[in-house]
Scaffold this active site. Sequence first.
Site, PDB file in Angstrom:
ATOM      1  N   SER A   8      -6.031  28.842   9.588  1.00  0.00           N
ATOM      2  CA  SER A   8      -6.541  29.314  10.880  1.00  0.00           C
ATOM      3  C   SER A   8      -7.274  30.640  10.676  1.00  0.00           C
ATOM      4  O   SER A   8      -6.679  31.640  10.256  1.00  0.00           O
ATOM      5  CB  SER A   8      -5.387  29.519  11.862  1.00  0.00           C
ATOM      6  OG  SER A   8      -5.862  30.261  12.956  1.00  0.00           O
ATOM      7  N   HIS A  33      -9.489  25.767  10.696  1.00  0.00           N
ATOM      8  CA  HIS A  33      -9.025  25.755  12.089  1.00  0.00           C
ATOM      9  C   HIS A  33      -9.630  26.955  12.829  1.00  0.00           C
ATOM     10  O   HIS A  33      -9.470  28.099  12.407  1.00  0.00           O
ATOM     11  CB  HIS A  33      -7.496  25.829  12.093  1.00  0.00           C
ATOM     12  CG  HIS A  33      -6.868  25.721  13.432  1.00  0.00           C
ATOM     13  ND1 HIS A  33      -6.634  24.513  14.057  1.00  0.00           N
ATOM     14  CD2 HIS A  33      -6.417  26.673  14.279  1.00  0.00           C
ATOM     15  CE1 HIS A  33      -6.056  24.729  15.231  1.00  0.00           C
ATOM     16  NE2 HIS A  33      -5.909  26.045  15.391  1.00  0.00           N
ATOM     17  N   ASP A  35      -9.857  28.955  16.408  1.00  0.00           N
ATOM     18  CA  ASP A  35      -9.171  29.169  17.683  1.00  0.00           C
ATOM     19  C   ASP A  35     -10.123  29.801  18.691  1.00  0.00           C
ATOM     20  O   ASP A  35     -10.466  30.982  18.577  1.00  0.00           O
ATOM     21  CB  ASP A  35      -7.959  30.082  17.466  1.00  0.00           C
ATOM     22  CG  ASP A  35      -6.870  29.380  16.675  1.00  0.00           C
ATOM     23  OD1 ASP A  35      -6.386  28.343  17.149  1.00  0.00           O
ATOM     24  OD2 ASP A  35      -6.517  29.865  15.589  1.00  0.00           O
ATOM     25  N   MET A  37     -10.598  31.148  22.327  1.00  0.00           N
ATOM     26  CA  MET A  37      -9.779  31.657  23.440  1.00  0.00           C
ATOM     27  C   MET A  37     -10.682  32.340  24.454  1.00  0.00           C
ATOM     28  O   MET A  37     -11.604  33.072  24.069  1.00  0.00           O
ATOM     29  CB  MET A  37      -8.760  32.680  22.929  1.00  0.00           C
ATOM     30  CG  MET A  37      -7.869  32.158  21.821  1.00  0.00           C
ATOM     31  SD  MET A  37      -6.684  33.419  21.331  1.00  0.00           S
ATOM     32  CE  MET A  37      -5.920  32.643  19.907  1.00  0.00           C
ATOM     33  N   HIS A  66      -9.820  24.432  18.184  1.00  0.00           N
ATOM     34  CA  HIS A  66      -8.664  24.417  19.090  1.00  0.00           C
ATOM     35  C   HIS A  66      -9.072  25.223  20.322  1.00  0.00           C
ATOM     36  O   HIS A  66      -9.224  26.437  20.244  1.00  0.00           O
ATOM     37  CB  HIS A  66      -7.473  25.045  18.347  1.00  0.00           C
ATOM     38  CG  HIS A  66      -6.260  25.232  19.186  1.00  0.00           C
ATOM     39  ND1 HIS A  66      -5.201  26.016  18.785  1.00  0.00           N
ATOM     40  CD2 HIS A  66      -5.915  24.726  20.409  1.00  0.00           C
ATOM     41  CE1 HIS A  66      -4.267  25.994  19.712  1.00  0.00           C
ATOM     42  NE2 HIS A  66      -4.674  25.238  20.715  1.00  0.00           N
ATOM     43  N   MET A  68      -8.478  26.945  23.548  1.00  0.00           N
ATOM     44  CA  MET A  68      -7.499  27.569  24.454  1.00  0.00           C
ATOM     45  C   MET A  68      -8.294  28.202  25.588  1.00  0.00           C
ATOM     46  O   MET A  68      -8.471  29.414  25.656  1.00  0.00           O
ATOM     47  CB  MET A  68      -6.663  28.597  23.682  1.00  0.00           C
ATOM     48  CG  MET A  68      -5.649  27.941  22.753  1.00  0.00           C
ATOM     49  SD  MET A  68      -5.103  29.038  21.448  1.00  0.00           S
ATOM     50  CE  MET A  68      -6.436  28.815  20.281  1.00  0.00           C
ATOM     51  N   MET A 137       1.875  22.681  19.463  1.00  0.00           N
ATOM     52  CA  MET A 137       1.959  24.145  19.356  1.00  0.00           C
ATOM     53  C   MET A 137       3.414  24.530  19.105  1.00  0.00           C
ATOM     54  O   MET A 137       4.300  24.179  19.887  1.00  0.00           O
ATOM     55  CB  MET A 137       1.457  24.815  20.636  1.00  0.00           C
ATOM     56  CG  MET A 137      -0.036  24.691  20.871  1.00  0.00           C
ATOM     57  SD  MET A 137      -1.040  25.188  19.459  1.00  0.00           S
ATOM     58  CE  MET A 137      -0.567  26.920  19.285  1.00  0.00           C
ATOM     59  N   ASP A 173       0.832  23.818  14.763  1.00  0.00           N
ATOM     60  CA  ASP A 173       0.096  25.087  14.780  1.00  0.00           C
ATOM     61  C   ASP A 173       0.977  26.204  15.339  1.00  0.00           C
ATOM     62  O   ASP A 173       1.415  26.131  16.489  1.00  0.00           O
ATOM     63  CB  ASP A 173      -1.146  24.888  15.676  1.00  0.00           C
ATOM     64  CG  ASP A 173      -2.054  26.100  15.703  1.00  0.00           C
ATOM     65  OD1 ASP A 173      -1.839  27.036  14.907  1.00  0.00           O
ATOM     66  OD2 ASP A 173      -2.994  26.095  16.528  1.00  0.00           O
TER      67      ASP A 173
END
Length: 221
Positions: A8, A33, A35, A37, A66, A68, A137, A173
């Site tokens: 990540s 990965h 993230d 957000m 991913h 979020m 998660m 994750d």
Amino acid sequence: MNIRIAPSLLAADFAKLDREIAAVEAAGADMLHLDLMDGHFVPNLTFGPPVVRRLAAHAHIPLDAHLMVTDADVWLPPLATAGVARVAVHVEACTHLHRTLAVIRELGMSAGVALNPATPASFLEEALEWTDFVLVMSVNPGFGGQAFIPEMINKVARIRAMTQDPTTDISVDGGVGPDTVPALVAAGATTLVAGSTIFGEPDRRAAVDRLRSLAAQGANA
Ligand code: DX5
Ligand code: ZN
């Protein structure tokens, strides 16, 4: 089943992401990965499609996004254009999950459903039909370096029991590290997302190799 290791990037040095990507690729990582957000779904901000597009120019392994975010649908076309291979959306944020998963597939990406730690595995019951992978998660999303929530090992096992298709990937994750990898793989996890466990080690190859050999232990358990 081959276990995939997905570092990540959240735990990487954001001032030198190109070199960080090269280091984990050289270490044998299977996916990267990412993230995303938005400061609404989770109390943190990272980066969006323009940065992903620039990162894609440096990556040779598949990009695993991913999301979020509260409004995942908006970000799907630009992520596809950027070259993302897989996208996980949170069931808690998607009012029309069936449609969102269909759009991800129509855009040529693999469709993933992410579940927060307190979201029941049973939420997948209908959606598994339209899902290529599940992202369990094992921390509350928003930050790297948090402690693994141990009850998530049993959740992985329950999700594995639900999957009709044995090739459905179950990714885990959050707080994934040497202490948790054998049990996660034995429970049925097939992708291990790891941020601080990999980027926190100066020797990224040693970190990836260690996770891989612990995963092999779990697979033979
Ligand atoms: C948390 C992110 C994770 C995070 C994992 O919201 O989804 O991908 O980067 O970091 P570690 O492995 O440090 O828990
Ligand atoms: Zn993540």
